[in-house]
Write a protein that holds these residues in place. Structure first.
Motif, mmCIF file in Angstrom:
data_model
loop_
_atom_site.group_PDB
_atom_site.id
_atom_site.type_symbol
_atom_site.label_atom_id
_atom_site.label_comp_id
_atom_site.label_asym_id
_atom_site.label_seq_id
_atom_site.Cartn_x
_atom_site.Cartn_y
_atom_site.Cartn_z
ATOM 1 N N MET A 1 31.819 65.091 73.031
ATOM 2 C CA MET A 1 30.818 65.369 74.070
ATOM 3 C C MET A 1 29.485 65.762 73.431
ATOM 4 O O MET A 1 28.429 65.266 73.811
ATOM 5 C CB MET A 1 31.335 66.522 74.957
ATOM 6 N N ARG A 2 29.579 66.659 72.422
ATOM 7 C CA ARG A 2 28.337 67.057 71.744
ATOM 8 C C ARG A 2 27.707 65.862 71.062
ATOM 9 O O ARG A 2 26.494 65.712 71.033
ATOM 10 C CB ARG A 2 28.635 68.158 70.719
ATOM 11 N N ASN A 3 28.590 65.009 70.497
ATOM 12 C CA ASN A 3 28.099 63.795 69.853
ATOM 13 C C ASN A 3 27.271 62.953 70.812
ATOM 14 O O ASN A 3 26.192 62.474 70.484
ATOM 15 C CB ASN A 3 29.272 62.940 69.373
ATOM 16 N N ILE A 4 27.839 62.757 72.005
ATOM 17 C CA ILE A 4 27.184 61.904 72.994
ATOM 18 C C ILE A 4 25.819 62.480 73.344
ATOM 19 O O ILE A 4 24.817 61.768 73.377
ATOM 20 C CB ILE A 4 28.043 61.791 74.274
ATOM 21 N N LEU A 5 25.830 63.796 73.579
ATOM 22 C CA LEU A 5 24.582 64.453 73.964
ATOM 23 C C LEU A 5 23.536 64.307 72.861
ATOM 24 O O LEU A 5 22.366 63.988 73.111
ATOM 25 C CB LEU A 5 24.862 65.930 74.244
ATOM 26 N N ALA A 6 23.987 64.518 71.615
ATOM 27 C CA ALA A 6 23.059 64.418 70.499
ATOM 28 C C ALA A 6 22.470 63.016 70.408
ATOM 29 O O ALA A 6 21.258 62.833 70.208
ATOM 30 C CB ALA A 6 23.781 64.771 69.193
ATOM 31 N N LEU A 7 23.336 62.026 70.596
ATOM 32 C CA LEU A 7 22.852 60.646 70.514
ATOM 33 C C LEU A 7 21.878 60.357 71.651
ATOM 34 O O LEU A 7 20.841 59.718 71.462
ATOM 35 C CB LEU A 7 24.032 59.678 70.568
ATOM 36 N N ALA A 8 22.214 60.867 72.851
ATOM 37 C CA ALA A 8 21.326 60.633 73.990
ATOM 38 C C ALA A 8 19.958 61.256 73.725
ATOM 39 O O ALA A 8 18.923 60.646 74.002
ATOM 40 C CB ALA A 8 21.944 61.215 75.261
ATOM 41 N N ILE A 9 19.963 62.465 73.156
ATOM 42 C CA ILE A 9 18.676 63.109 72.860
ATOM 43 C C ILE A 9 17.900 62.297 71.837
ATOM 44 O O ILE A 9 16.701 62.064 71.975
ATOM 45 C CB ILE A 9 18.918 64.553 72.342
#
Lengths: 369, 377
Positions: A1-9
């Protein structure tokens, strides 16, 4: 989940690193809504018309004054010779020329029958047909009044009583502007998504992304989030402008509209990412975006009805997410629809979203180049 | 040591050859020049039409008899309608709400009775007017069928219809009022806009992005040569797409080409140059493919589609918007194409629009020239 958020940012940062990119995504769609909203109408006003009246009686004057009094027409010239007609029409000075013969009033008086002639510029057949309908309406009223005055009164025993539902005054803005909501949302979402993978491929950073511990599904979600967020944000803004600036009635259930909007943006994001993953270069991605965008607009029923298309093409429109969304946005705006009536528009978009997103994710690893 | 540079044909042809190689290496340029026109022309030629046919008309007859049957029969025989019988108005209205039909014709219980007793007998029509243009067309067709039936009915009764003045219409240039005849020439202008701007926008932006533009500038290449070198190959490609589109329009869709071919070629060439220069300008301003691609998607298709007069009548737009349409080059080309195809060589129309395109060309050329010079300094 953190990965996804980081990539989205990271995707957002990449998108807005270039200030011009931010301007491109925010400015023009809003400008275009305003310009297109005012421009895109099939209603005609001040149609240039020329009159060739050879009659000297009172009835022709009556008739002409009714044309002059109509909002739809502007009399640009009264001519007195046949030879003046072709230049007026050919050079697009007049869209139609009405000719009234020398015996118009006399015929009407004696035999209760006369005719007038209209010559139209058919280069744009739709405009010509609409102008002709305006003229017919004026003539019909003229006939009715004349018949009543001359004791032929109630003879039109069968009357048509027409009612228009949902768009009572037949304003084409009410039809077109909800359509533009769909059009611009599609364009914005495509702009955000269709270049995102292709740029990374071209610059080689996509390979780096693939060797990180992130799974394709996480990459996919990270890539999809900016498209969805920006699409939703702009669409909401456009809807507000449509209601406040253009006074389009929003009669139905907003929740039903947003359910459609989310599904539509998801399918547009999926298709944009799919195009982007198939392309090897950004050039190919832009061309792919166009090869999808233009037919999608044409087949959506935005400007020309799907019902008028041949059957084979009508089947093809079923692949077009814009088609479903236009039904939803018009249904909710004008027809006051809620979830139940729109069910058949939701599920095809859900399927398109799922397939296109899944395919885009699959392509991340399997596209050979 | 300064010496004046003279344009050299050798350098120019070398650059053109390099561009050509680039085109062939990435076939998506060729795709855009030929696949896109074909796809769009087929869609527009076969698919898109403003001419309503098979309008789904619900018919409710509450008390069927010979008179109502003959009226319903008139609608059934018409090519414009596809009738759906309903037994009650509630059912028909429900179908209208669910978009299964688009209009309703409703003859009430006492229709024939009123008619026979000489009273006014109303026919109620309900139209789903969300698409107001189609609603207007539907109204027109319903009125037509109604008047024809009424004339026939009055004749049988030995009366003549009290509509003293009749209208004879003659439509020039497109007597059948077929929308394909104006949509197909119009779409050629849209296609050319896309091809021209897309090709150059992306390609030159790529050179900036990769730094090969600076490398080119370090060579003794003259600025004019560089611009020409960029324009010529894509011009040839675009004109190929153009001629291909015209051939499809004439031979596949039987759109008459009444004007002269050479005027068509000259105006297409001028328009193509304008479109290419717009692409070049986009690429010079953005200098990276990402932004160039975004701008190209935004400023090419939709403005040409909506503001060119291809579909929506420019004269009916508000004055301020009409003013804006003047900066859309497709506007002038659409006017030229529709006139050339359907009306012939009408000089006042052609010359005024060509002049506008020429001014645009000179203006854009000057800007592109200046902007390119700046980079050289």
């Amino acid at each position: 989940m953190r990965n996804i958020l980081a990539l989205a940012i990271k995707e957002f940062l990449a998108l807005f690193r270039d200030k011009r990119s931010l301007l491109v995504i925010i400015g023009p769609p809003i400008m275009q809504l305003v310009i297109f909203g005012f421009a895109a109408t099939y209603d005609l006003n001040h149609v240039p018309i020329a009159i060739y009246n050879q009659d000297e009686g009172e009835y022709s004057r009556d008739f002409i004054s009714q044309i002059a009094g109509s909002e739809n027409f502007t009399i640009i010239k009264s001519i007195d010779h046949d030879s003046e007609i072709p230049p007026l029409i050919n050079n697009r000075k007049a869209l139609l020329v009405v000719t009234i013969g020398p015996n118009f009033s006399a015929d009407l008086h004696r035999h209760h029958h006369a005719s007038i002639q209209a010559i139209l510029d058919g280069r744009n057949s739709n405009t010509a047909m609409i102008a002709m309908n305006y003229l017919r309406t004026i003539l019909f009223e003229f006939n009715q009044t004349w018949a009543q005055k001359h004791g032929l009164g109630s003879a039109l025993t069968v009357q048509l009583k027409m009612r228009s539902w949902y768009n009572e005054n037949l304003r084409s803005q009410w039809f077109i502007i909800p359509g533009i909501v769909g059009l611009l949302t599609l364009v914005v979402t495509l702009i955000v998504t269709s270049l995102s993978v292709a740029r990374e491929r071209e610059e080689g950073t996509f390979d780096q992304l693939l060797v990180t511990p992130m799974r394709p599904i996480e990459i996919l979600l990270g890539k999809a989030i900016p498209g969805v967020v920006i699409g939703l944000f702009e669409a909401s803004f456009i809807i507000v402008v449509a209601v406040t600036l253009f006074d389009i009635p929003l009669r139905g259930n907003i929740g039903a509209l947003y359910l459609g909007l989310v599904l539509f943006i998801l399918s547009a994001t999926g298709l944009g990412l799919m195009i982007s993953s198939i392309a090897v270069t950004q050039q190919q991605a832009v061309m792919g975006a166009f090869l999808f965008l233009v037919p999608a607009v044409i087949l959506s029923g935005f400007s020309t009805p799907i019902a008028n298309m041949p059957e084979a093409l009508q089947w093809l429109t079923l692949l077009d997410p814009l088609r479903y969304f236009l039904t939803i946005v018009r249904g909710v705006f004008l027809e006051g629809d809620s979830y139940a009536l729109l069910l058949n528009q939701y599920w095809p978009m859900a399927i398109i979203s799922f397939i296109s997103l899944a395919f885009a994710g699959w392509l991340f690893r399997h596209r050979m180049y | 040591m300064t010496h004046k540079q003279y344009p050299s044909l050798m350098r120019l042809s070398g650059l053109i050859r390099k561009e050509m190689w680039q085109i062939f290496r990435d076939p998506s340029s060729i795709g855009i020049a030929f696949l896109m026109p074909l796809l769009l022309l087929l869609l527009f030629g076969y698919g898109v039409s403003l001419d309503a046919k098979d309008i789904k008309l619900g018919i409710v007859i509450e008390n069927p008899d010979l008179t109502t049957q003959s009226l319903a029969g008139s609608f059934e025989r018409s090519d414009y309608f596809k009738p759906f019988p309903f037994s009650s108005i509630q059912e028909a209205q429900q179908a209208l709400r669910e978009r299964r039909i688009t209009s309703i014709l409703w003859l009430r219980n006492n229709f024939s009775e009123q008619l026979l007793s000489g009273q006014q007998a109303p026919i109620s029509v309900i139209i789903n007017a969300v698409d107001s243009n189609q609603a207007n067309i539907t109204k027109g067709y319903i009125q037509g069928v109604w008047l024809a039936w009424l004339t026939e009915y009055s004749a049988v009764q030995g009366k003549s219809l009290p509509l003293p003045v009749t209208l004879e219409q003659r439509v020039w240039f497109n007597p059948a009022l077929s929308s394909r005849m104006f949509l197909v020439p119009g779409i050629i202008a849209i296609i050319m806009t896309l091809i021209g701007s897309l090709l150059t926008a992306m390609v030159v932006a790529r050179e900036w992005e990769r730094g090969t533009m600076e490398a080119l500038m370090a060579t003794p290449l003259h600025i004019g040569e560089m611009l020409l070198g960029k324009l010529v190959p894509y011009f040839i490609l675009g004109m190929g797409g153009m001629l291909f589109s015209v051939a499809v329009a004439v031979w596949q869709f039987n759109v008459p080409l009444l004007g002269s071919l050479w005027i068509l070629i000259i105006s297409s060439a001028l328009f193509m140059l304008v479109a290419l220069l717009i692409g070049l300008l986009i690429s010079i301003l953005s200098k990276n493919q990402f932004v160039a691609g975004q701008i190209a998607i935004l400023v090419t298709f939709l403005p040409a589609f909506i503001l060119s007069g291809f579909l929506f009548d420019i004269n009916s737009m508000p004055i301020a918007i009409q003013f804006i349409t003047h900066i859309v080059p497709a506007r002038y080309f659409v006017a030229i194409l529709q006139t050339l195809f359907l009306a012939g060589d009408v000089w006042p129309v052609i010359l005024s629009n060509l002049a506008a395109l020429l001014i645009m060309f000179l203006f854009l050329f000057a800007i592109v020239w200046r902007k390119s010079y700046k980079r050289l300094d």
